[in-house]
Design a protein around this motif. Structure first.
Motif, PDB file in Angstrom:
ATOM      1  N   ALA A 210       6.607 -11.718  13.265  1.00  0.00           N
ATOM      2  CA  ALA A 210       6.962 -10.976  11.974  1.00  0.00           C
ATOM      3  C   ALA A 210       5.913 -10.171  11.640  1.00  0.00           C
ATOM      4  N   PHE A 211       4.572 -10.773  11.326  1.00  0.00           N
ATOM      5  CA  PHE A 211       3.493 -10.098  10.832  1.00  0.00           C
ATOM      6  C   PHE A 211       3.271  -8.870  11.929  1.00  0.00           C
ATOM      7  N   TYR A 212       3.106  -9.039  13.265  1.00  0.00           N
ATOM      8  CA  TYR A 212       2.886  -8.014  13.933  1.00  0.00           C
ATOM      9  C   TYR A 212       4.019  -6.721  14.135  1.00  0.00           C
ATOM     10  N   ARG A 213       5.154  -7.091  13.825  1.00  0.00           N
ATOM     11  CA  ARG A 213       6.287  -6.196  13.760  1.00  0.00           C
ATOM     12  C   ARG A 213       5.855  -5.421  12.508  1.00  0.00           C
ATOM     13  N   PHE A 214       5.591  -5.958  11.490  1.00  0.00           N
ATOM     14  CA  PHE A 214       5.345  -5.458  10.155  1.00  0.00           C
ATOM     15  C   PHE A 214       4.256  -4.617  10.087  1.00  0.00           C
ATOM     16  N   ILE A 215       3.058  -4.837  10.806  1.00  0.00           N
ATOM     17  CA  ILE A 215       1.971  -3.898  10.825  1.00  0.00           C
ATOM     18  C   ILE A 215       2.152  -2.733  11.680  1.00  0.00           C
ATOM     19  N   ILE A 216       3.023  -2.816  12.608  1.00  0.00           N
ATOM     20  CA  ILE A 216       3.167  -1.769  13.578  1.00  0.00           C
ATOM     21  C   ILE A 216       4.184  -0.641  12.863  1.00  0.00           C
ATOM     22  N   ASP A 222      -2.966  -2.000   3.500  1.00  0.00           N
ATOM     23  CA  ASP A 222      -4.109  -2.281   3.607  1.00  0.00           C
ATOM     24  C   ASP A 222      -4.161  -3.271   4.692  1.00  0.00           C
ATOM     25  N   PHE A 223      -4.550  -2.795   5.727  1.00  0.00           N
ATOM     26  CA  PHE A 223      -4.538  -3.505   7.159  1.00  0.00           C
ATOM     27  C   PHE A 223      -5.372  -4.656   7.296  1.00  0.00           C
ATOM     28  N   ASP A 224      -6.415  -4.623   6.719  1.00  0.00           N
ATOM     29  CA  ASP A 224      -7.587  -5.497   6.739  1.00  0.00           C
ATOM     30  C   ASP A 224      -7.160  -6.702   5.684  1.00  0.00           C
ATOM     31  N   GLU A 225      -6.826  -6.395   4.577  1.00  0.00           N
ATOM     32  CA  GLU A 225      -6.222  -7.373   3.585  1.00  0.00           C
ATOM     33  C   GLU A 225      -5.111  -8.060   4.106  1.00  0.00           C
ATOM     34  N   ALA A 226      -4.294  -7.336   4.839  1.00  0.00           N
ATOM     35  CA  ALA A 226      -3.012  -7.997   5.395  1.00  0.00           C
ATOM     36  C   ALA A 226      -3.317  -9.156   6.218  1.00  0.00           C
TER      37      ALA A 226
END
Length: 288
Positions: A210-216, A222-226
């Motif tokens: 789910a996190f992988y799909r979210f950042i894509i 804020d990618f680093d914070e996520a």
């Protein structure tokens, strides 16, 4: 264990199963505790070890008028427990309890005593129980429908940490710098596809897919914070499930100690099963 459970109870949950039981335990567990409560003399003094936010005491007091005390190593949420007929004390360990000798008619615990050092906690339990006082425990079992799927999630979580977390961090870095992502996406997709259908359920429970799909899909974050948030949540998941796994393994040791120490008599062991005959937990009972 104390810190993450303090955070958990601060969210207002009444049980240790979060959203799965928004009110309180039902079914076999509810019937078991209310049935046990009725075996005690009226106004018995009862100690609940590892009380959390008082779920078991609430069940017991619905059918009785006992003097109930709940202790927990974590911080108890007073906003929840003020609605329950009992006295609650935070930051108390099962291995060293601040009570007088022979103070309680019964000591109870659900999904808690098996997390402790059972040698010390059983000695303390014996000390504070009155003669012929009752010990009644509901414990995790390694083959239960609670523990088995969580062991599989734990394995999936370790696989994420060991085999693909570095690639996820690499993906985050290239996304932050607007660089090509294909190398990392290929590695991550290959990792996800390596899980079979049943294993995929466990992998999804780690929140990695789910996190992988979210950042894509989301470019303005804020990618680093996520990533840091996901990494910390993964570590917390591994910690919690490791504790659960060890506690379930500790249940057998707990039962053996009760049997061989000669501190207790009338020792009994039984299983709690649901209507589909799935093992939920085990019950250990004894008398001083």
């Amino acid at each position: 264990m104390k810190n993450h459970w303090s955070e958990y109870w601060s969210q207002g949950y009444i049980t240790s199963f979060g959203e799965a039981f928004k009110m309180n335990y039902q079914g076999e567990i509810k019937f078991l505790w209310q049935g046990f409560s009725r075996t005690l003399d009226k106004h018995s003094k009862v100690l609940d070890v590892g009380t959390g936010n008082g779920a078991v005491i609430e069940l017991i007091q619905a059918v009785s008028e006992h003097e109930c005390v709940g202790i927990d190593l974590a911080k108890i949420n007073n906003e929840v427990t003020k609605q329950i007929n009992g006295h609650f004390i935070s930051h108390v360990s099962a291995e060293k309890m601040p009570f007088k000798n022979e103070e309680f008619d019964a000591v109870i615990s659900q999904f808690a005593l098996e997390y402790s050092d059972v040698d010390l906690s059983l000695s303390e339990t014996h000390r504070i129980l009155k003669p012929e006082g009752k010990l009644h425990l509901v414990c995790h079992h390694k083959s239960s429908i609670i523990v088995k799927p969580n062991r599989q999630i734990l394995e999936a979580g370790y696989a994420v940490k060991e085999h693909v977390l570095a690639d996820l961090k690499g993906l985050v870095n290239v996304l932050m710098n607007n660089e090509p992502t294909s190398l990392y996406i290929e590695k991550i997709e290959k990792f996800i596809s390596s899980f079979q259908s049943l294993e995929k359920v466990s992998l999804e429970a780690t929140n990695f897919p789910a996190f992988y799909r979210f950042i894509i899909k989301n470019k303005n974050i804020d990618f680093d914070e996520a990533y840091k948030l996901f990494e910390s949540e993964l570590e917390l998941l591994l910690l919690r499930l490791n504790e659960l796994k060890k506690a379930a393994e500790n249940t057998e040791k707990l039962l053996q100690k009760i049997r061989i120490t000669q501190l207790f008599s009338e020792i009994a062991f039984k299983e709690i099963r649901d209507e589909s005959n799935n093992l939920i937990a085990v019950v250990i009972s004894a008398e001083k």
